[in-house]
Design a protein around this motif. Structure first.
Motif, short mmCIF file in Angstrom:
data_model
loop_
_atom_site.label_atom_id
_atom_site.label_comp_id
_atom_site.label_asym_id
_atom_site.label_seq_id
_atom_site.Cartn_x
_atom_site.Cartn_y
_atom_site.Cartn_z
N THR A 87 -1.01 -0.72 -4.26
CA THR A 87 -2.36 -0.37 -3.82
C THR A 87 -2.35 1.08 -3.35
OG1 THR A 87 -2.79 -2.64 -3.09
CG2 THR A 87 -4.23 -0.91 -2.22
N ALA A 88 -3.04 1.93 -4.07
CA ALA A 88 -3.13 3.35 -3.72
C ALA A 88 -4.35 3.56 -2.83
CB ALA A 88 -3.25 4.20 -4.97
N ILE A 89 -4.12 4.08 -1.62
CA ILE A 89 -5.21 4.32 -0.66
C ILE A 89 -5.38 5.82 -0.51
CG2 ILE A 89 -6.04 3.93 1.68
CD1 ILE A 89 -4.29 1.42 1.77
N LEU A 90 -6.43 6.35 -1.09
CA LEU A 90 -6.70 7.79 -1.11
C LEU A 90 -7.61 8.15 0.06
CD1 LEU A 90 -6.55 10.56 -2.54
CD2 LEU A 90 -8.47 9.80 -3.97
N THR A 91 -7.23 9.18 0.83
CA THR A 91 -7.99 9.48 2.04
C THR A 91 -8.19 10.98 2.25
OG1 THR A 91 -8.21 8.89 4.39
CG2 THR A 91 -6.02 9.60 3.64
N LEU A 97 1.04 12.99 -0.98
CA LEU A 97 -0.10 13.90 -1.09
C LEU A 97 -0.63 13.93 -2.51
CD1 LEU A 97 1.32 17.00 0.84
CD2 LEU A 97 0.06 15.04 1.79
N VAL A 98 -1.93 14.21 -2.62
CA VAL A 98 -2.53 14.59 -3.90
C VAL A 98 -3.13 15.96 -3.67
CG1 VAL A 98 -4.19 14.03 -5.70
CG2 VAL A 98 -3.07 12.19 -4.45
N LEU A 99 -2.64 16.95 -4.39
CA LEU A 99 -3.06 18.33 -4.16
C LEU A 99 -4.24 18.68 -5.06
CD1 LEU A 99 0.45 19.93 -3.82
CD2 LEU A 99 -1.16 19.41 -2.02
N VAL A 100 -5.33 19.05 -4.41
CA VAL A 100 -6.59 19.35 -5.09
C VAL A 100 -7.16 20.63 -4.50
CG1 VAL A 100 -8.89 18.47 -5.68
CG2 VAL A 100 -7.02 16.87 -5.28
N ILE A 155 -10.22 20.83 -9.01
CA ILE A 155 -9.11 20.57 -9.93
C ILE A 155 -7.95 19.96 -9.17
CG2 ILE A 155 -8.14 22.92 -9.71
CD1 ILE A 155 -7.48 22.66 -12.76
N ALA A 156 -7.36 18.91 -9.73
CA ALA A 156 -6.25 18.20 -9.10
C ALA A 156 -5.00 18.36 -9.94
CB ALA A 156 -6.59 16.72 -8.94
N GLU A 157 -3.85 18.41 -9.25
CA GLU A 157 -2.58 18.53 -9.95
C GLU A 157 -2.37 17.33 -10.87
OE1 GLU A 157 0.74 18.30 -7.31
OE2 GLU A 157 -0.10 16.65 -6.16
N GLY A 158 -1.71 17.58 -11.98
CA GLY A 158 -1.41 16.51 -12.93
C GLY A 158 -0.92 17.12 -14.22
N ASP A 159 -0.56 16.28 -15.15
CA ASP A 159 -0.08 16.75 -16.45
C ASP A 159 -0.86 16.03 -17.55
OD1 ASP A 159 1.36 18.02 -18.41
OD2 ASP A 159 3.11 16.69 -18.24
N PRO A 160 -1.99 16.60 -17.97
CA PRO A 160 -2.55 17.89 -17.55
C PRO A 160 -3.32 17.76 -16.24
CG PRO A 160 -3.98 16.90 -19.17
CD PRO A 160 -2.81 15.98 -19.04
N PRO A 174 0.80 -1.23 0.00
CA PRO A 174 0.00 0.00 0.00
C PRO A 174 0.83 1.28 0.00
CG PRO A 174 0.11 -0.89 2.21
CD PRO A 174 0.82 -1.88 1.32
N VAL A 175 0.26 2.30 -0.62
CA VAL A 175 0.76 3.68 -0.54
C VAL A 175 -0.42 4.54 -0.11
CG1 VAL A 175 1.73 5.64 -1.77
CG2 VAL A 175 2.43 3.32 -2.39
N VAL A 176 -0.25 5.36 0.92
CA VAL A 176 -1.32 6.23 1.39
C VAL A 176 -1.17 7.60 0.73
CG1 VAL A 176 -2.36 7.34 3.41
CG2 VAL A 176 -1.43 5.01 3.59
N LEU A 177 -2.29 8.10 0.21
CA LEU A 177 -2.32 9.40 -0.46
C LEU A 177 -3.37 10.27 0.20
CD1 LEU A 177 -2.28 7.75 -3.95
CD2 LEU A 177 -0.41 9.13 -3.07
N ALA A 178 -2.95 11.37 0.81
CA ALA A 178 -3.85 12.23 1.57
C ALA A 178 -4.13 13.52 0.82
CB ALA A 178 -3.25 12.55 2.94
N LEU A 179 -5.34 14.05 1.02
CA LEU A 179 -5.70 15.35 0.47
C LEU A 179 -5.48 16.43 1.54
CD1 LEU A 179 -9.05 14.66 -1.43
CD2 LEU A 179 -6.71 14.38 -2.22
N PRO A 180 -4.53 17.35 1.32
CA PRO A 180 -4.34 18.43 2.28
C PRO A 180 -5.49 19.43 2.21
CG PRO A 180 -2.41 18.13 0.84
CD PRO A 180 -3.53 17.38 0.23
N ARG A 181 -5.81 20.13 3.30
CA ARG A 181 -5.01 19.95 4.49
C ARG A 181 -5.62 18.89 5.42
NH1 ARG A 181 -5.27 25.95 4.30
NH2 ARG A 181 -3.22 26.80 3.70
N GLY A 182 -6.96 18.86 5.50
CA GLY A 182 -7.62 18.04 6.52
C GLY A 182 -7.38 16.55 6.42
#
Length: 216
Positions: free
Chosen positions: A126-130, A51-54, A70-75, A25-33
């Motif tokens: 395994t990407a765990i988005l929280t 982090l995933v910045l949105v 909108i979430a960071e990415g290319d594009p 697993p890899v944990v991916l959090a949405l800042p800030r909360g």
């Protein structure tokens, strides 16, 4: 109230997620909360944290009312609530201006929080988005689409609570959803926490300074 604070919510969620024994697993959090939630998940799972910045796209005259995200990415990944756009008669100019402002803030936060560190690779893991909760689903949907591009073996959305409407909107966005509570009369995420302060950049940086797994 369902939780004392985000730490308590993260610990309860982490215990539920750990029982599923996800592979690599890899944990991916949405800042800030979402960062305090992500820290607990990463600690219990002995997993890396990233982090995933949105940023949400606010309505004209009411930035707190999300009409998309909108979430960071290319594009970058832009998600809009078509019904809200129609009802509020939102102009394309407003979307363009708000989108540009959001992307500028996303870039500022990445520099402040991660200081040039490379994103963790997700392919085959395994990407765990929280987050600390899901009200409308816009930010989580945008983030999940960005993560999908990175070819994880499995994408799991894991949150302490969410509205019924958000869960319906997110159906199919991930391979699996772990949501501990779906409260009735859902007004905002904060109403279900006794202690729910607005986190600062300094708070996020302090949380990320604690080593987690093989990540941050």
């Amino acid at each position: 109230m369902l939780y004392i604070d985000r730490k308590a919510a993260g610990l309860e969620l982490a215990q539920r997620v750990a029982a599923r024994h996800y592979r690599d697993p890899v944990v991916l959090a949405l800042p800030r909360g979402g960062v305090p939630i992500g820290v607990e998940l990463a600690r219990v799972l002995a997993a890396p944290l990233d982090l995933v910045l949105v940023r949400k796209i606010g309505a004209p005259g009411n930035e707190e009312y999300a009409i998309g995200a909108i979430a960071e990415g290319d594009p970058p990944e832009l998600v809009l609530d078509k019904m809200a756009l129609k009802i509020l008669e939102v102009s394309q100019e407003h979307i363009n201006v708000t989108k540009a402002r959001a992307l500028h803030e996303i870039e500022r936060r990445r520099r402040a929080y991660l200081d040039g560190r490379l994103r963790l690779p997700l392919a085959g893991r395994t990407a765990i988005l929280t987050d600390d909760g899901i009200a409308t689903g816009s930010t989580m949907l945008a983030a999940s689409r960005v993560i999908r591009r990175q070819n994880p073996e499995r994408l799991v959305l894991a949150v302490p609570l969410a509205s019924r409407e958000a869960l319906a909107r997110l159906e199919g966005a991930a391979d699996e959803m772990v949501c501990l509570h779906v409260p009735e009369n859902f007004g905002s995420v904060g109403q279900f926490y006794e202690f729910f302060p607005q986190l600062s950049d300094r708070d996020v940086i302090a949380l990320l300074s604690v080593p987690q797994g093989d990540g941050l």
